[in-house]
Write an enzyme that holds these catalytic residues in place. Structure first.
Site, PDB file in Angstrom:
ATOM      1  N   TRP A  18       0.867  -1.187   0.000  1.00  0.00           N
ATOM      2  CA  TRP A  18       0.000   0.000   0.000  1.00  0.00           C
ATOM      3  C   TRP A  18       0.907   1.242   0.000  1.00  0.00           C
ATOM      4  O   TRP A  18       1.843   1.321   0.817  1.00  0.00           O
ATOM      5  CB  TRP A  18      -0.886  -0.034   1.256  1.00  0.00           C
ATOM      6  CG  TRP A  18      -1.749   1.176   1.443  1.00  0.00           C
ATOM      7  CD1 TRP A  18      -2.544   1.767   0.510  1.00  0.00           C
ATOM      8  CD2 TRP A  18      -1.899   1.937   2.649  1.00  0.00           C
ATOM      9  NE1 TRP A  18      -3.196   2.843   1.063  1.00  0.00           N
ATOM     10  CE2 TRP A  18      -2.820   2.972   2.363  1.00  0.00           C
ATOM     11  CE3 TRP A  18      -1.364   1.846   3.939  1.00  0.00           C
ATOM     12  CZ2 TRP A  18      -3.212   3.906   3.325  1.00  0.00           C
ATOM     13  CZ3 TRP A  18      -1.750   2.779   4.894  1.00  0.00           C
ATOM     14  CH2 TRP A  18      -2.663   3.798   4.591  1.00  0.00           C
ATOM     15  N   ASP A  61      -0.856  -5.395   9.391  1.00  0.00           N
ATOM     16  CA  ASP A  61      -1.794  -4.350   9.010  1.00  0.00           C
ATOM     17  C   ASP A  61      -3.078  -5.068   8.590  1.00  0.00           C
ATOM     18  O   ASP A  61      -3.097  -5.776   7.582  1.00  0.00           O
ATOM     19  CB  ASP A  61      -1.210  -3.540   7.844  1.00  0.00           C
ATOM     20  CG  ASP A  61      -2.123  -2.402   7.412  1.00  0.00           C
ATOM     21  OD1 ASP A  61      -3.236  -2.291   7.956  1.00  0.00           O
ATOM     22  OD2 ASP A  61      -1.728  -1.633   6.513  1.00  0.00           O
ATOM     23  N   LYS A  64     -13.294  -0.105   5.832  1.00  0.00           N
ATOM     24  CA  LYS A  64     -13.913  -0.913   4.775  1.00  0.00           C
ATOM     25  C   LYS A  64     -14.991  -1.848   5.314  1.00  0.00           C
ATOM     26  O   LYS A  64     -16.106  -1.865   4.818  1.00  0.00           O
ATOM     27  CB  LYS A  64     -12.829  -1.724   4.047  1.00  0.00           C
ATOM     28  CG  LYS A  64     -12.215  -1.012   2.885  1.00  0.00           C
ATOM     29  CD  LYS A  64     -11.348   0.181   3.243  1.00  0.00           C
ATOM     30  CE  LYS A  64     -10.069  -0.217   3.914  1.00  0.00           C
ATOM     31  NZ  LYS A  64      -9.127   0.910   4.087  1.00  0.00           N
TER      32      LYS A  64
HETATM   33  N1  PLA Z   1      -3.665  -0.343   5.337  1.00  0.00           N
HETATM   34  C1  PLA Z   1      -3.953  -0.762   4.098  1.00  0.00           C
HETATM   35  C2  PLA Z   1      -3.279  -1.970   3.571  1.00  0.00           C
HETATM   36  C3  PLA Z   1      -4.872  -0.052   3.313  1.00  0.00           C
HETATM   37  O1  PLA Z   1      -5.137  -0.480   2.086  1.00  0.00           O
HETATM   38  C4  PLA Z   1      -5.482   1.102   3.838  1.00  0.00           C
HETATM   39  C5  PLA Z   1      -6.449   1.903   3.024  1.00  0.00           C
HETATM   40  C6  PLA Z   1      -5.157   1.470   5.151  1.00  0.00           C
HETATM   41  C7  PLA Z   1      -4.242   0.722   5.867  1.00  0.00           C
HETATM   42  C8  PLA Z   1      -5.711   2.653   5.848  1.00  0.00           C
HETATM   43  O2  PLA Z   1      -7.018   2.874   5.811  1.00  0.00           O
HETATM   44  P1  PLA Z   1      -7.725   3.793   6.907  1.00  0.00           P
HETATM   45  O3  PLA Z   1      -6.722   4.755   7.405  1.00  0.00           O
HETATM   46  O4  PLA Z   1      -8.845   4.440   6.195  1.00  0.00           O
HETATM   47  O5  PLA Z   1      -8.180   2.859   7.958  1.00  0.00           O
HETATM   48  N2  PLA Z   1      -6.259   1.906   1.649  1.00  0.00           N
HETATM   49  C9  PLA Z   1      -7.205   2.551   0.715  1.00  0.00           C
HETATM   50  C10 PLA Z   1      -7.422   4.014   1.033  1.00  0.00           C
HETATM   51  C11 PLA Z   1      -8.557   1.862   0.793  1.00  0.00           C
HETATM   52  C12 PLA Z   1      -6.180   4.847   1.163  1.00  0.00           C
HETATM   53  O6  PLA Z   1      -5.255   4.766   0.350  1.00  0.00           O
HETATM   54  O7  PLA Z   1      -6.151   5.635   2.140  1.00  0.00           O
HETATM   55  C13 PLA Z   1      -6.657   2.340  -0.695  1.00  0.00           C
HETATM   56  O8  PLA Z   1      -7.329   2.750  -1.638  1.00  0.00           O
HETATM   57  O9  PLA Z   1      -5.590   1.731  -0.839  1.00  0.00           O
END
Ligand code: PLA
Length: 458
Positions: A186, A267, A303
């Site tokens: 991510w 995570d 989510k």
């Molecule tokens: N960890 C992972 C692996 C994630 O994909 C995301 C969110 C988070 C943590 C953190 O989300 P939160 O802070 O809202 O709890 N990833 C998203 C959104 C869904 C983003 O980038 O913030 C994504 O589109 O990858």
């Protein structure tokens, strides 16, 4: 507006002095911070202060690039084409591509209104009822680590804030320790550790040749890393690849991490969203905990409960003793206090109400299965459409093997640019698409866009 706090201390001091004097004299000042020209004008009522800044003090601040994920949504909003499709951020949409508020969330909010709950500050560690249920949901209420009070749980600002708090703890108490991050991961993981000044390096994870897990590469990179490192693992539904280790592979990963005296750092942003089952999606974490290992777990309810903007999640640190857990918790609180003081209450109450009530909990599971099911059905339909339209013989079956919200299409950066400029399909440049933002009605259109980009753009 330029505040007193944003100028240099000496400028701020002299400004205050000047302000005081002028108040007494009943004059108003036109102050030029950069030159020495303080021009005064008479005022018969009260002092007013205008600040004329000729050259900005912020000249050395360059324009930051748009965020690779959230920036996609901004670009999407600006597009007026009616075929546009936002597959960038991982946010669940209905079949009509509308945001979805879960019924259990509405019910929990009604309960809160009925009870007339107040808005007093929470303690630094968050809502006690939330912290209890969140650790239980993750580890299982009957887990020995919970029974023995070996888990330090602190409510965080969703997954991101919880990861950031843990990163601050690592920086303070494990100076120089490295965090190993999967390649790819991510996008925000690297930012989080960079900003917390925690060094990181990558371990192999994705093999483009097999469009699967590079398990041998992963194991040898973890083995090669220094003893005592932290190993960041996606608990389920790896983002962006959608490829998770099998239960046997998780056991081997745990073997190596244990041998190297490393600390697993999970995570868990998609519990329940990968398989549709909350327990199954937590099995990786529980497997490590059952071995008596100490570990970090960041949780998010963005989510699985659709609470994106409520910023609700937690950091859990499973420790070897209840005494260690108490000390770790006290330090997490100490780190949180100057950062954001204490977390917000609304999302915490929703989670506590839903997870804490057997009736709402069961309804939540049904709604989660419904969401996970819709994602699985568009995954299947996209695959069928690709097979029907692409006559080249390319094997698209990897799409069906991937799990969770995303599909890692293997499209290159230039191909993703074609997806957006020609087809108005918004996605991240690493080739990831969020299937949660796709409807079955749009699967064929998306398949046309993918086939064109894949075959006609190099
Ligand atoms: N960890 C992972 C692996 C994630 O994909 C995301 C969110 C988070 C943590 C953190 O989300 P939160 O802070 O809202 O709890 N990833 C998203 C959104 C869904 C983003 O980038 O913030 C994504 O589109 O990858």
């Amino acid at each position: 507006m330029l505040s007193l706090a944003s100028v240099s201390p000496s400028a701020s001091l002299s400004l205050q002095k000047n302000f005081k004097t002028n108040w007494k004299r009943g004059t108003s000042s036109r102050i030029n911070f950069l030159g020495s020209d303080f021009s005064k004008t008479k005022s018969y009522t009260r002092t007013s202060m205008t600040v004329a800044v000729k050259v900005s003090r912020f000249n050395d601040i360059t324009m930051a690039p748009p965020d690779p994920i959230l920036g996609v949504s901004e670009a999407f909003k600006a597009d007026t084409n009616e075929m546009k499709l936002n597959l960038g951020v991982g946010a669940y949409r209905t079949e009509d591509l509308q945001p979805y508020v879960l019924n259990v969330v509405k019910k929990a909010e009604n309960l809160m209104l009925e009870r007339g709950e107040n808005k007093e500050y929470l303690p630094i560690e968050g809502l006690a009822a939330f912290n209890k249920v969140t650790a239980e949901l993750l580890l299982g209420a009957d887990n020995a680590v919970i029974q023995q009070q070996r888990v330090a749980t602190v409510q965080g600002l969703s997954g991101t804030g919880s990861l950031r708090l843990a990163a601050a703890l690592i920086e303070r108490y494990f100076p120089g320790a490295k965090v190993l991050i999967s390649s790819p991961t991510w996008g925000n993981h690297k930012n989080i550790f960079n900003d917390a000044r925690v060094p990181w390096s990558e371990y192999r994870y994705y093999d483009p040749k097999t469009v699967g897990l590079d398990f041998d590469g992963m194991i040898s990179d973890i083995k090669a890393a220094p003893d005592g490192s932290f190993v960041l693992l996606h608990g389920c539904a790896h983002n962006p690849t959608g490829i998770d280790p099998t239960p046997e592979q998780w056991e081997k990963i745990a073997d190596v991490i244990q041998e190297k005296n490393q600390i697993p750092f999970f995570d868990v942003a998609y519990q329940g969203f990968a398989s549709g089952s909350l327990d199954e999606d937590a099995s990786s974490v529980r497997l490590f905990a059952a071995r008596g290992m100490e570990l970090f777990v960041a949780q998010s309810y963005s989510k699985n409960l659709g609470l994106y903007a409520e910023r609700i999640g937690a950091i859990n640190v499973v420790c070897a003793s209840s005494d260690a857990a108490a000390r770790v918790k006290s330090q997490l609180k100490r780190l949180a206090r100057p950062m954001y003081s204490n977390p917000s209450i609304h999302g915490a109450r929703i989670v506590a109400n839903v997870v804490g009530s057997p009736e709402l909990f069961n309804q939540w599971k049904e709604e989660m299965e419904m969401m996970a099911g819709r994602i699985k059905s568009v995954r299947q339909k996209l695959y069928d459409s690709l097979c029907a339209k692409d006559k080249s013989g390319k094997d698209w079956s990897f799409i069906l093997k991937q799990i969770g919200m995303f599909s890692f299409t293997g499209l290159s950066k230039t191909q993703t640019e074609n997806m957006t400029s020609k087809w108005h399909v918004y996605m991240t440049k690493d080739g990831r698409i969020s299937l949660a933002g796709l409807s079955s009605a749009k699967c064929e259109y998306l398949a046309d866009a993918i086939v064109d980009s894949y075959h006609n753009v190099k």
